[in-house]
Design an enzyme around this catalytic site. Structure first.
Site, PDB file in Angstrom:
ATOM      1  N   LYS A  13       0.752  -1.150   0.087  1.00 12.41           N
ATOM      2  CA  LYS A  13       0.158   0.194  -0.162  1.00 12.41           C
ATOM      3  C   LYS A  13       0.848   1.254   0.123  1.00 12.41           C
ATOM      4  CE  LYS A  13      -2.201  -0.789   3.817  1.00 12.41           C
ATOM      5  NZ  LYS A  13      -1.603  -2.116   4.313  1.00 12.41           N
ATOM      6  N   ARG A  85      -8.726   1.759   9.716  1.00 12.87           N
ATOM      7  CA  ARG A  85      -8.377   0.197   9.974  1.00 12.87           C
ATOM      8  C   ARG A  85      -9.393  -0.298  10.832  1.00 12.87           C
ATOM      9  NH1 ARG A  85      -2.304   1.161   9.495  1.00 12.87           N
ATOM     10  NH2 ARG A  85      -1.402  -0.682   9.710  1.00 12.87           N
ATOM     11  N   ARG A 121      11.126  -7.483   4.247  1.00 16.01           N
ATOM     12  CA  ARG A 121      11.133  -6.040   3.921  1.00 16.01           C
ATOM     13  C   ARG A 121      12.240  -5.410   4.815  1.00 16.01           C
ATOM     14  NH1 ARG A 121       5.639  -2.845   4.697  1.00 16.01           N
ATOM     15  NH2 ARG A 121       6.003  -3.069   6.973  1.00 16.01           N
TER      16      ARG A 121
HETATM   17  P1  AMP Z   1       1.670   0.713   8.997  1.00 12.84           P
HETATM   18  O1  AMP Z   1       2.921   1.344   8.563  1.00 12.84           O
HETATM   19  O2  AMP Z   1       0.371   1.314   8.139  1.00 12.84           O
HETATM   20  O3  AMP Z   1       1.892  -0.571   8.967  1.00 12.84           O
HETATM   21  O4  AMP Z   1       1.276   1.160  10.432  1.00 12.84           O
HETATM   22  C1  AMP Z   1       2.134   0.816  11.403  1.00 12.84           C
HETATM   23  C2  AMP Z   1       1.404   0.767  12.984  1.00 12.84           C
HETATM   24  O5  AMP Z   1       1.020   2.247  13.137  1.00 12.84           O
HETATM   25  C3  AMP Z   1       0.393  -0.076  13.333  1.00 12.84           C
HETATM   26  O6  AMP Z   1       0.528  -1.324  13.210  1.00 12.84           O
HETATM   27  C4  AMP Z   1      -0.346   0.692  14.309  1.00 12.84           C
HETATM   28  O7  AMP Z   1       0.413   0.500  15.532  1.00 12.84           O
HETATM   29  C5  AMP Z   1       0.069   2.080  13.784  1.00 12.84           C
HETATM   30  N1  AMP Z   1      -1.133   2.508  13.118  1.00 12.84           N
HETATM   31  C6  AMP Z   1      -1.081   3.153  11.931  1.00 12.84           C
HETATM   32  N2  AMP Z   1      -2.302   3.419  11.150  1.00 12.84           N
HETATM   33  C7  AMP Z   1      -3.083   3.250  12.218  1.00 12.84           C
HETATM   34  C8  AMP Z   1      -4.614   3.286  12.318  1.00 12.84           C
HETATM   35  N3  AMP Z   1      -5.427   3.702  11.290  1.00 12.84           N
HETATM   36  N4  AMP Z   1      -5.102   2.846  13.575  1.00 12.84           N
HETATM   37  C9  AMP Z   1      -4.473   2.407  14.494  1.00 12.84           C
HETATM   38  N5  AMP Z   1      -3.125   2.293  14.636  1.00 12.84           N
HETATM   39  C10 AMP Z   1      -2.422   2.376  13.496  1.00 12.84           C
END
Ligand code: AMP
Length: 213
Positions: A13, A85, A121
């Protein structure tokens, strides 16, 4: 255009959203990137969310909602990557002034492929590029800095992040399908193959958006 990118961790993404934003001139808003930047800068917000991010748990909406609202204020065209999410977050997003999603792009990748991709990754701490230990080696092809592994890409965290996705985020696929805005893009194959599929979808959406104006 206003877009949301939905899909499991490791679906690509972030890379796809960045490419779409650059080509079509949208703002790219990744909640994961925002939170990691706050953690790295050691801000108050960063301190509050650190424990959640490192262990792959969801940051509570009471904390994140205000961040998203502030970043989206005044943005007409954006790609949201990593938000919403949960159903609660989707409902919050829909109520923000000026937000009317044109499409939710679901990037579909099976669990085993997610686990395989996240296990290899690597990210560049200097320029943010994302690579794979398999194909890109130890150094960032874009800027030459040494790649690192994200704290939450450790084997023990990968499966639990996928479980968090299945329980909380996957139900949004049906939610947005019912709302008539879901577009599916198969996430299998090389980065360029997935991008070509996504770009075709974006071109269709872009043409439709122009017809409607
Ligand atoms: P990502 O880079 O999108 O995989 O996000 C990394 C981490 O940030 C996730 O595992 C959550 O701990 C936090 N996070 C990112 N987006 C959200 C969201 N929409 N709601 C809650 N936690 C989030």
């Amino acid at each position: 255009m206003q877009l949301v990118f939905l899909g499991p961790p490791g679906a690509g993404k972030g890379t796809l959203a960045a490419r779409a934003a650059a080509k079509y001139g949208f703002a790219h808003l990744s909640t994961g990137d925002i939170l990691r930047a706050e953690i790295n800068r050691g801000t108050e917000l960063g301190e509050k969310v650190k424990g959640y991010v490192v262990t792959g748990r969801l940051v509570p909406q009471e904390i994140l909602g205000a961040v998203v609202a502030a970043r989206l204020a005044g943005e007409k065209s954006f790609v949201l990557d990593g938000y919403p999410r949960t159903r609660e977050q989707a409902e919050f997003l829909a109520m923000l002034p000026g937000v009317k999603l044109d499409a939710v792009i679901y990037v579909d990748v099976p669990e085993e492929e997610v686990v395989r991709r996240l296990g290899t990754r690597r990210v560049c701490p200097a320029c943010g590029a994302v690579g794979s230990a398999h194909s890109d080696g130890d150094t960032c092809g874009a800027c030459g800095a040494g790649f690192v592994t994200r704290d939450d890409d450790r084997p023990e965290t990968i499966r639990s992040r996928y479980r968090v996705y299945s329980a909380n985020t996957a139900p949004l696929i049906d939610y947005y399908r019912a709302a008539g805005v879901l577009r599916e893009v198969a996430g299998a194959g090389t980065k360029d193959e997935v991008w070509a599929r996504l770009d075709a979808e974006l071109a269709r959406l872009d043409a439709r958006a122009h017809d409607n104006h």
